[in-house]
Scaffold this motif. Structure first.
Motif, short mmCIF file in Angstrom:
data_model
loop_
_atom_site.label_atom_id
_atom_site.label_comp_id
_atom_site.label_asym_id
_atom_site.label_seq_id
_atom_site.Cartn_x
_atom_site.Cartn_y
_atom_site.Cartn_z
N LEU A 216 16.46 5.47 -48.54
CA LEU A 216 15.03 5.57 -48.84
C LEU A 216 14.81 6.11 -50.26
CD1 LEU A 216 14.01 6.84 -45.33
CD2 LEU A 216 12.94 4.90 -46.47
N GLU A 217 15.60 7.12 -50.61
CA GLU A 217 15.49 7.68 -51.97
C GLU A 217 15.74 6.60 -53.01
OE1 GLU A 217 14.53 10.41 -53.20
OE2 GLU A 217 14.40 11.76 -51.49
N ASP A 218 16.75 5.74 -52.75
CA ASP A 218 17.06 4.66 -53.70
C ASP A 218 15.85 3.75 -53.88
OD1 ASP A 218 19.54 5.58 -53.99
OD2 ASP A 218 20.55 4.04 -52.76
N ALA A 219 15.24 3.39 -52.76
CA ALA A 219 14.09 2.47 -52.82
C ALA A 219 12.93 3.12 -53.58
CB ALA A 219 13.66 2.08 -51.42
N TYR A 220 12.72 4.41 -53.35
CA TYR A 220 11.62 5.10 -54.03
C TYR A 220 11.92 5.27 -55.53
CZ TYR A 220 10.14 6.12 -49.21
OH TYR A 220 9.76 6.01 -47.91
N HIS A 221 13.22 5.46 -55.81
CA HIS A 221 13.61 5.60 -57.21
C HIS A 221 13.28 4.29 -57.97
CE1 HIS A 221 15.77 6.97 -60.67
NE2 HIS A 221 16.52 5.88 -60.67
N GLN A 222 13.49 3.17 -57.30
CA GLN A 222 13.19 1.88 -57.97
C GLN A 222 11.71 1.75 -58.31
OE1 GLN A 222 14.82 -1.67 -56.35
NE2 GLN A 222 16.73 -0.65 -55.77
N VAL A 223 10.88 2.36 -57.49
CA VAL A 223 9.44 2.34 -57.80
C VAL A 223 9.18 3.15 -59.08
CG1 VAL A 223 7.16 3.11 -56.99
CG2 VAL A 223 8.73 1.97 -55.41
N GLU A 224 9.89 4.27 -59.21
CA GLU A 224 9.71 5.10 -60.42
C GLU A 224 10.09 4.35 -61.68
OE1 GLU A 224 10.50 9.60 -58.82
OE2 GLU A 224 12.19 8.28 -59.25
N GLN A 225 11.02 3.40 -61.52
CA GLN A 225 11.50 2.66 -62.70
C GLN A 225 10.57 1.50 -63.08
OE1 GLN A 225 14.39 3.80 -64.19
NE2 GLN A 225 14.04 5.38 -62.65
N LEU A 226 9.54 1.27 -62.29
CA LEU A 226 8.69 0.10 -62.56
C LEU A 226 8.03 0.19 -63.93
CD1 LEU A 226 6.86 -0.48 -59.14
CD2 LEU A 226 8.65 -1.88 -60.18
N THR A 227 7.95 -0.93 -64.58
CA THR A 227 7.33 -0.91 -65.91
C THR A 227 5.99 -1.64 -65.90
OG1 THR A 227 8.63 -2.86 -66.41
CG2 THR A 227 9.49 -0.75 -67.21
N ASN A 228 5.64 -2.21 -64.75
CA ASN A 228 4.35 -2.92 -64.71
C ASN A 228 3.26 -1.99 -64.15
OD1 ASN A 228 6.03 -3.33 -62.34
ND2 ASN A 228 4.30 -4.41 -61.46
N GLU A 229 2.01 -2.29 -64.50
CA GLU A 229 0.92 -1.50 -63.93
C GLU A 229 0.61 -2.04 -62.53
OE1 GLU A 229 -2.49 -3.81 -66.49
OE2 GLU A 229 -1.77 -1.89 -67.21
N VAL A 230 -0.08 -1.20 -61.74
CA VAL A 230 -0.33 -1.58 -60.35
C VAL A 230 -1.84 -1.60 -60.10
CG1 VAL A 230 0.02 -0.90 -57.94
CG2 VAL A 230 1.87 -0.60 -59.59
N PHE A 231 -2.33 -2.73 -59.60
CA PHE A 231 -3.75 -2.88 -59.27
C PHE A 231 -4.04 -2.15 -57.96
CE2 PHE A 231 -7.00 -5.22 -56.88
CZ PHE A 231 -8.07 -5.12 -57.77
N VAL A 232 -5.10 -1.34 -57.94
CA VAL A 232 -5.44 -0.63 -56.70
C VAL A 232 -6.90 -0.86 -56.31
CG1 VAL A 232 -3.67 1.19 -56.81
CG2 VAL A 232 -5.83 1.52 -58.01
N GLN A 233 -7.16 -0.80 -55.01
CA GLN A 233 -8.50 -1.09 -54.48
C GLN A 233 -8.60 -0.45 -53.09
OE1 GLN A 233 -7.65 -5.63 -53.60
NE2 GLN A 233 -8.88 -4.75 -51.94
N ARG A 234 -9.76 -0.57 -52.44
CA ARG A 234 -9.86 -0.13 -51.04
C ARG A 234 -9.03 -1.10 -50.20
NH1 ARG A 234 -14.07 3.38 -49.61
NH2 ARG A 234 -13.10 3.40 -47.55
N VAL A 235 -8.33 -0.56 -49.23
CA VAL A 235 -7.48 -1.41 -48.38
C VAL A 235 -7.74 -1.07 -46.91
CG1 VAL A 235 -5.67 -1.64 -50.14
CG2 VAL A 235 -5.52 0.22 -48.46
N HIS A 236 -7.09 -1.79 -46.03
CA HIS A 236 -7.24 -1.51 -44.60
C HIS A 236 -6.55 -0.18 -44.26
CE1 HIS A 236 -6.31 -1.80 -40.32
NE2 HIS A 236 -7.31 -2.65 -40.21
N GLY A 237 -5.29 -0.06 -44.65
CA GLY A 237 -4.61 1.23 -44.53
C GLY A 237 -3.73 1.40 -43.30
N ASP A 238 -3.98 0.64 -42.24
CA ASP A 238 -3.10 0.75 -41.06
C ASP A 238 -3.01 -0.64 -40.44
OD1 ASP A 238 -1.51 1.81 -39.07
OD2 ASP A 238 -3.17 2.49 -37.83
N TYR A 239 -2.57 -1.57 -41.28
CA TYR A 239 -2.68 -2.99 -40.94
C TYR A 239 -1.49 -3.43 -40.08
CZ TYR A 239 -4.50 -7.64 -42.07
OH TYR A 239 -5.07 -8.89 -42.01
#
Ligand SMILES: Nc1ncnc2c1ncn2[C@@H]1O[C@H](COP(=O)(O)OP(=O)(O)O)[C@@H](O)[C@H]1O
Ligand SMILES: O=P(O)(O)O[C@H]1O[C@H](CO)[C@@H](O[C@H]2O[C@H](CO)[C@@H](O)[C@H](O)[C@H]2O)[C@H](O)[C@H]1O
Length: 441
Positions: A289-312
């Motif tokens: 899990l740590e490895d997968a989360y570390h890969q998120v930290e390495q992301l160089t692209n921006e992330v679009f955010v909006q209201r979502v369902h949340g428990d889909y």
């Protein structure tokens, strides 16, 4: 005395969010008579220095008909006290209240402007009582009583009424709500919408397809099986993209710059830390899990955010004769309201549904005598439907870019961590299902 009896009763309710921890104390914060024989209570439950509040409709009768035996809470001074959500002789009062915009003892009952509410149908509690209690009135309305109260407007009411005002597709028509003041804030107690009487739950439909595949002899591939679900998964992907577009058009959106994406990884880690402390089975997966989360930290692209369902998940979507309808926009039960209303990547919902295909495929394996032989077929069904759901999402205009794989994977794993805790608390025999998500692929 009533408080002690309520504490014993509440800990056994499916919708009680504090399972697995002893109740230190229950106090009655408010107790008002709505009509003779019907009281509305807000109780505070203390566990390990944390306090959660719940609402209940307390019925009082001098005689209890057999049909209400299962709802009995206690008998005090020859008066039967019971969960009046199960009593159609009492719940009609809520329908009347919403139809006529009544306010009683601080409870404000309201209907959506422009709709008419028929007050004649009697209620039945929906069998699948989960985080809340839903009353179905005839085949017209479903009124969800939020059990655990969080001060503020419930996101489901906020989102559905906003989308309905835009005539957005894939939602059920809202009819009314009940609210009160809690800590000086308008707080939603119940929300009523159209009951989709001629529709099937996505979870049930998916399970029927999985069962059909497991039963097919001689063995056929998921694509050849009579109950193939791929066309439905694809339609669901298209509907999901449309709902995301409507949400983005109705509420604020934002872009998380690449240097801030780290915060998302931090949130995943915080959740993991809490979960490991509660469910030791997770410990062996922390590295992956740590490895997968570390890969998120390495992301160089921006992330679009909006209201979502949340428990889909598949239990939140229903297939009507014409298309999919999305329900229950209230986010993950148990999370603070601010978190449930916060902008997030729509990939979070996509990940939730991907997890659900995995759940549907594996849930029949637990305790199955041929589990080992069926495992590859479960995987095949899950892969096929996850793939067609994603195809539909992209075809419907959903935003998934090449650089999103790491984030989507992290959202999926974070959801599986949430599910591990959810299953440990509510359905321990289901724990192997989310744990299987951490196996290397
Ligand atoms: N508008 C509706 N019409 C028909 N059935 C519904 C409707 N809303 C919910 N349901 C049924 O109730 C179940 C639980 O509803 P949901 O909103 O997910 O409640 P909870 O928050 O308690 O999980 C759904 O899986 C579905 O079967
Ligand atoms: O529907 P709720 O808002 O109450 O959601 C909670 O309960 C769900 C279970 O009913 C749980 O969903 C998990 O189990 C589903 C099958 O029962 C599966 O389809 C989902 O993918 C899985 O997450 C949900 O996580 C929980 O918040």
């Amino acid at each position: 005395m009533l408080a002690e009896l309520l504490a014993a009763w509440i800990s056994r309710q499916r919708w009680f969010g504090g399972k697995g921890r002893p109740i230190d104390q229950l106090s009655i914060d408010s107790d008002v008579e709505l009509t003779p024989g019907l009281r509305h209570l807000i109780v505070a439950v203390w566990q390990d220095d944390s306090r959660d509040r719940y609402q209940l409709l307390l019925g009082e009768r001098t005689e209890l008909p057999d049909r209400l035996n299962h709802a009995l809470i206690a008998t005090i001074d020859d008066i039967y006290l019971y969960d009046a959500a199960h009593d159609p002789d009492r719940t009609g009062w809520l329908l009347e209240g919403m139809a006529h915009d009544e306010t009683r003892s601080g409870l404000r009952m309201r209907h959506v402007p422009g709709v008419e509410i028929d007050t004649s149908p009697r209620s039945l509690v929906l069998g699948a009582e989960q985080s809340n209690t839903s009353l179905v009135y005839g085949d017209a309305y479903i009124c969800k009583l939020f059990r655990r109260l969080i001060p503020g407007i419930n996101p489901e009411l906020e989102i559905i009424t906003t989308l309905a005002a835009r005539n957005a597709p894939h939602i059920a028509q809202p009819y009314g709500w009940i609210e009160t003041d809690l800590d000086g804030t308008d707080t939603t107690l119940a929300f009523m919408q159209e009951f989709l009487s001629n529709a099937n739950d996505g979870w049930d439909l998916a399970l029927a397809s999985v069962r059909d595949l497991y039963a097919s002899m001689p063995e056929v591939s998921a694509a050849e099986a009579g109950g193939d679900f791929a066309a439905e998964s694809e339609r669901l992907g298209i509907a999901t993209a449309r709902v995301h577009r409507e949400l983005a058009a109705s509420f604020p959106t934002d872009v998380v710059e690449s240097h801030e994406v780290k915060r998302m990884a931090e949130a995943f880690r915080r959740r993991l830390g809490r979960a490991v402390a509660e469910v030791p089975e997770l410990r062996q997966h922390v590295g992956a899990l740590e490895d997968a989360y570390h890969q998120v930290e390495q992301l160089t692209n921006e992330v679009f955010v909006q209201r979502v369902h949340g428990d889909y998940h598949l239990g939140q979507v229903m297939r009507t004769p014409t298309d999919w309808v999305v329900l229950d926009f209230e986010g993950e039960p148990g999370q603070p309201l601010a978190e449930r209303r916060a902008l997030s990547s729509p990939l979070r919902d996509v990940a939730g549904m991907l997890r659900s295909f995995d759940y549907a495929a594996r849930h029949l394996l637990a305790g199955h005598p041929e589990a080992a032989e069926l495992e590859p077929r479960a995987q095949e069904w899950a892969d096929r439907n996850r793939g067609t759901f994603l195809d539909g999402y992209v075809a419907g205009g959903g935003r998934i870019n090449r650089g999103d794989a790491a984030l989507l994977r992290a959202f999926e794993l974070a959801k599986a961590v949430y599910e591990v805790v959810y299953e440990a608390r509510n359905r321990p025999t289901w724990l192997p299902i989310p744990l299987a998500a951490f196996r290397p692929r």
